[in-house]
Design a protein around this motif. Structure first.
Motif, PDB file in Angstrom:
ATOM      1  N   GLY A  12     -74.761 -34.439  -9.452  1.00  0.00           N
ATOM      2  CA  GLY A  12     -75.948 -35.263  -9.618  1.00  0.00           C
ATOM      3  C   GLY A  12     -76.530 -35.623  -8.269  1.00  0.00           C
ATOM      4  N   PHE A  13     -77.681 -36.280  -8.294  1.00  0.00           N
ATOM      5  CA  PHE A  13     -78.315 -36.700  -7.040  1.00  0.00           C
ATOM      6  C   PHE A  13     -77.660 -37.999  -6.596  1.00  0.00           C
ATOM      7  CE2 PHE A  13     -81.654 -38.582  -4.371  1.00  0.00           C
ATOM      8  CZ  PHE A  13     -81.879 -37.512  -3.513  1.00  0.00           C
ATOM      9  N   ASP A  14     -76.764 -37.877  -5.641  1.00  0.00           N
ATOM     10  CA  ASP A  14     -75.938 -38.997  -5.185  1.00  0.00           C
ATOM     11  C   ASP A  14     -76.532 -39.595  -3.909  1.00  0.00           C
ATOM     12  OD1 ASP A  14     -73.935 -40.799  -4.691  1.00  0.00           O
ATOM     13  OD2 ASP A  14     -72.475 -39.311  -4.015  1.00  0.00           O
ATOM     14  N   ALA A  52     -71.849 -38.453 -20.370  1.00  0.00           N
ATOM     15  CA  ALA A  52     -72.951 -39.362 -20.043  1.00  0.00           C
ATOM     16  C   ALA A  52     -72.851 -39.919 -18.635  1.00  0.00           C
ATOM     17  CB  ALA A  52     -73.002 -40.513 -21.050  1.00  0.00           C
ATOM     18  N   THR A  53     -71.632 -40.010 -18.114  1.00  0.00           N
ATOM     19  CA  THR A  53     -71.450 -40.624 -16.801  1.00  0.00           C
ATOM     20  C   THR A  53     -70.493 -39.806 -15.943  1.00  0.00           C
ATOM     21  OG1 THR A  53     -69.563 -42.003 -17.463  1.00  0.00           O
ATOM     22  CG2 THR A  53     -71.775 -42.919 -17.805  1.00  0.00           C
ATOM     23  N   LYS A  54     -70.541 -40.067 -14.675  1.00  0.00           N
ATOM     24  CA  LYS A  54     -69.645 -39.426 -13.718  1.00  0.00           C
ATOM     25  C   LYS A  54     -68.197 -39.805 -13.995  1.00  0.00           C
ATOM     26  CE  LYS A  54     -68.914 -39.203  -8.689  1.00  0.00           C
ATOM     27  NZ  LYS A  54     -69.452 -39.672  -7.375  1.00  0.00           N
ATOM     28  N   GLN A  55     -67.979 -41.039 -14.415  1.00  0.00           N
ATOM     29  CA  GLN A  55     -66.626 -41.504 -14.695  1.00  0.00           C
ATOM     30  C   GLN A  55     -65.996 -40.728 -15.847  1.00  0.00           C
ATOM     31  OE1 GLN A  55     -66.411 -45.660 -15.664  1.00  0.00           O
ATOM     32  NE2 GLN A  55     -64.184 -45.746 -15.537  1.00  0.00           N
ATOM     33  N   GLU A  56     -66.767 -40.507 -16.908  1.00  0.00           N
ATOM     34  CA  GLU A  56     -66.257 -39.731 -18.042  1.00  0.00           C
ATOM     35  C   GLU A  56     -65.910 -38.312 -17.619  1.00  0.00           C
ATOM     36  OE1 GLU A  56     -69.118 -39.817 -21.132  1.00  0.00           O
ATOM     37  OE2 GLU A  56     -68.939 -41.970 -21.514  1.00  0.00           O
ATOM     38  N   CYS A  57     -66.746 -37.747 -16.772  1.00  0.00           N
ATOM     39  CA  CYS A  57     -66.511 -36.391 -16.278  1.00  0.00           C
ATOM     40  C   CYS A  57     -65.212 -36.309 -15.486  1.00  0.00           C
ATOM     41  CB  CYS A  57     -67.696 -35.943 -15.427  1.00  0.00           C
ATOM     42  SG  CYS A  57     -67.530 -34.306 -14.690  1.00  0.00           S
ATOM     43  N   HIS A  58     -65.001 -37.270 -14.608  1.00  0.00           N
ATOM     44  CA  HIS A  58     -63.797 -37.264 -13.775  1.00  0.00           C
ATOM     45  C   HIS A  58     -62.535 -37.501 -14.599  1.00  0.00           C
ATOM     46  CE1 HIS A  58     -66.056 -38.152  -9.743  1.00  0.00           C
ATOM     47  NE2 HIS A  58     -66.268 -36.940 -10.212  1.00  0.00           N
ATOM     48  N   GLN A  59     -62.669 -38.222 -15.705  1.00  0.00           N
ATOM     49  CA  GLN A  59     -61.507 -38.453 -16.561  1.00  0.00           C
ATOM     50  C   GLN A  59     -60.986 -37.156 -17.171  1.00  0.00           C
ATOM     51  OE1 GLN A  59     -62.872 -41.409 -19.350  1.00  0.00           O
ATOM     52  NE2 GLN A  59     -62.435 -43.130 -17.968  1.00  0.00           N
ATOM     53  N   ASP A  60     -61.869 -36.172 -17.337  1.00  0.00           N
ATOM     54  CA  ASP A  60     -61.476 -34.851 -17.840  1.00  0.00           C
ATOM     55  C   ASP A  60     -61.323 -33.839 -16.709  1.00  0.00           C
ATOM     56  OD1 ASP A  60     -61.402 -35.791 -20.371  1.00  0.00           O
ATOM     57  OD2 ASP A  60     -63.214 -34.791 -21.084  1.00  0.00           O
ATOM     58  N   TYR A  97     -76.798 -45.372 -11.371  1.00  0.00           N
ATOM     59  CA  TYR A  97     -77.633 -45.021 -12.528  1.00  0.00           C
ATOM     60  C   TYR A  97     -78.361 -43.699 -12.295  1.00  0.00           C
ATOM     61  CZ  TYR A  97     -81.451 -45.219 -15.899  1.00  0.00           C
ATOM     62  OH  TYR A  97     -82.355 -44.916 -16.893  1.00  0.00           O
ATOM     63  N   ILE A  98     -78.920 -43.529 -11.100  1.00  0.00           N
ATOM     64  CA  ILE A  98     -79.654 -42.298 -10.789  1.00  0.00           C
ATOM     65  C   ILE A  98     -78.712 -41.092 -10.788  1.00  0.00           C
ATOM     66  CG2 ILE A  98     -80.905 -41.079  -8.951  1.00  0.00           C
ATOM     67  CD1 ILE A  98     -82.188 -43.759  -8.224  1.00  0.00           C
ATOM     68  N   GLU A  99     -77.514 -41.277 -10.241  1.00  0.00           N
ATOM     69  CA  GLU A  99     -76.563 -40.165 -10.222  1.00  0.00           C
ATOM     70  C   GLU A  99     -76.145 -39.777 -11.636  1.00  0.00           C
ATOM     71  OE1 GLU A  99     -72.424 -38.780  -8.001  1.00  0.00           O
ATOM     72  OE2 GLU A  99     -72.950 -40.910  -8.098  1.00  0.00           O
ATOM     73  N   ASN A 100     -75.916 -40.763 -12.493  1.00  0.00           N
ATOM     74  CA  ASN A 100     -75.562 -40.460 -13.882  1.00  0.00           C
ATOM     75  C   ASN A 100     -76.723 -39.814 -14.628  1.00  0.00           C
ATOM     76  OD1 ASN A 100     -72.925 -41.448 -13.729  1.00  0.00           O
ATOM     77  ND2 ASN A 100     -73.542 -43.535 -14.250  1.00  0.00           N
ATOM     78  N   LEU A 101     -77.932 -40.266 -14.326  1.00  0.00           N
ATOM     79  CA  LEU A 101     -79.115 -39.761 -15.024  1.00  0.00           C
ATOM     80  C   LEU A 101     -79.416 -38.311 -14.662  1.00  0.00           C
ATOM     81  CD1 LEU A 101     -81.457 -40.691 -16.919  1.00  0.00           C
ATOM     82  CD2 LEU A 101     -82.762 -41.199 -14.847  1.00  0.00           C
ATOM     83  N   THR A 102     -79.160 -37.954 -13.419  1.00  0.00           N
ATOM     84  CA  THR A 102     -79.540 -36.619 -12.938  1.00  0.00           C
ATOM     85  C   THR A 102     -78.384 -35.622 -12.938  1.00  0.00           C
ATOM     86  OG1 THR A 102     -79.073 -37.276 -10.641  1.00  0.00           O
ATOM     87  CG2 THR A 102     -81.319 -37.604 -11.448  1.00  0.00           C
ATOM     88  N   GLY A 103     -77.191 -36.058 -13.333  1.00  0.00           N
ATOM     89  CA  GLY A 103     -76.017 -35.206 -13.167  1.00  0.00           C
ATOM     90  C   GLY A 103     -75.598 -34.434 -14.404  1.00  0.00           C
ATOM     91  N   MET A 104     -74.785 -33.421 -14.155  1.00  0.00           N
ATOM     92  CA  MET A 104     -74.136 -32.634 -15.200  1.00  0.00           C
ATOM     93  C   MET A 104     -72.685 -32.431 -14.798  1.00  0.00           C
ATOM     94  SD  MET A 104     -76.934 -29.705 -16.175  1.00  0.00           S
ATOM     95  CE  MET A 104     -75.785 -29.038 -17.385  1.00  0.00           C
ATOM     96  N   CYS A 105     -71.836 -32.284 -15.803  1.00  0.00           N
ATOM     97  CA  CYS A 105     -70.410 -32.157 -15.550  1.00  0.00           C
ATOM     98  C   CYS A 105     -69.972 -30.701 -15.672  1.00  0.00           C
ATOM     99  CB  CYS A 105     -69.624 -33.020 -16.538  1.00  0.00           C
ATOM    100  SG  CYS A 105     -67.847 -33.057 -16.223  1.00  0.00           S
TER     101      CYS A 105
END
Length: 213
Positions: free
Chosen positions: A100-102, A86-94, A64-72
């Motif tokens: 983000g803060f991991d 919105a999420t790391k998963q969506e970013c990786h799909q593209d 949650y923190i990584e998704n909240l603080t991240g940008m793609c």
């Protein structure tokens, strides 16, 4: 991948170890009957449920923190409209890179698992078993397996510390792992309504050595 399922390895080795040693201790040292010994085993095994809850909540919080603080960051054409992810998963799909803060889940989990194993195997300091007993062979096998697993966790922890994450992410992961261990084994498990410490429910430093190897 082996580290990602670290809790599963720890769980399935500690499960028989806690069950066997607690039952044997309750029966031989406290002279409990079978029913009371089994209840004691179930109480101690609930420590694994607590550990599972800690693992689940903390890893979910890290995501949650990584998704909240991240940008793609993507390699799309300048003319294309910029998409918000919105999420790391969506970013990786593209095929993007998520920044983000991991918080290091590996540092958290490996430190917590290693400390939990050390706490649980300390029961052998007070457990007496006949040298020729088959049960002793089983306990020794589980003990050696847990020791080897702990060595693997320490090695993996060192690899993570050297090659992955930045310092703040690793430090925070370790601090959360230490807090989880301290909050359970050094605080909550000392209370009556808890899974309790490994028998005989006294601090590790005061246990008398009697399990000769």
């Amino acid at each position: 991948y082996f580290v990602k399922v670290a809790w599963a390895w720890t769980f399935w080795l500690l499960l028989p170890f806690i069950a066997v040693t607690t039952y044997q201790f309750a029966k031989s040292k406290f002279l409990y009957g079978p029913t009371k010994s089994i209840l004691m085993v179930l109480r101690r095994l609930s420590a694994l449920l607590v550990g599972t809850a800690i693992w689940y909540v903390c890893t979910g919080l890290f995501i949650y923190i990584e998704n909240l603080t991240g940008m793609c960051s993507t390699s799309g054409k300048p003319s294309e409209p910029r998409r918000l992810y919105a999420t790391k998963q969506e970013c990786h799909q593209d095929n993007g890179i998520w920044n983000g803060f991991d918080i290091s889940g590996h540092c958290f989990l490996l430190s917590y698992c290693a400390l939990m194993i050390v706490e649980e195997v300390a029961v052998l300091e007070s457990l007496s078993i006949d040298q020729n007993s088959k049960l002793r062979v089983v306990i020794n096998g589980l003990f050696v397996s847990l020791c080897l697993l702990t060595m693997i966790w320490v090695f993996m922890f060192l690899c993570t510390a050297v090659y992955f994450h930045d310092f703040s992410q690793k430090l925070l992961g370790v601090l959360i792992g230490l807090s989880a261990w301290y909050g359970t084994y050094r605080f909550w498990y000392l209370k009556p309504f808890s899974p309790g410490l490994p028998l005989p429910n006294v601090p590790w430093s005061s246990k008398k050595y009697s399990y000769s190897r």
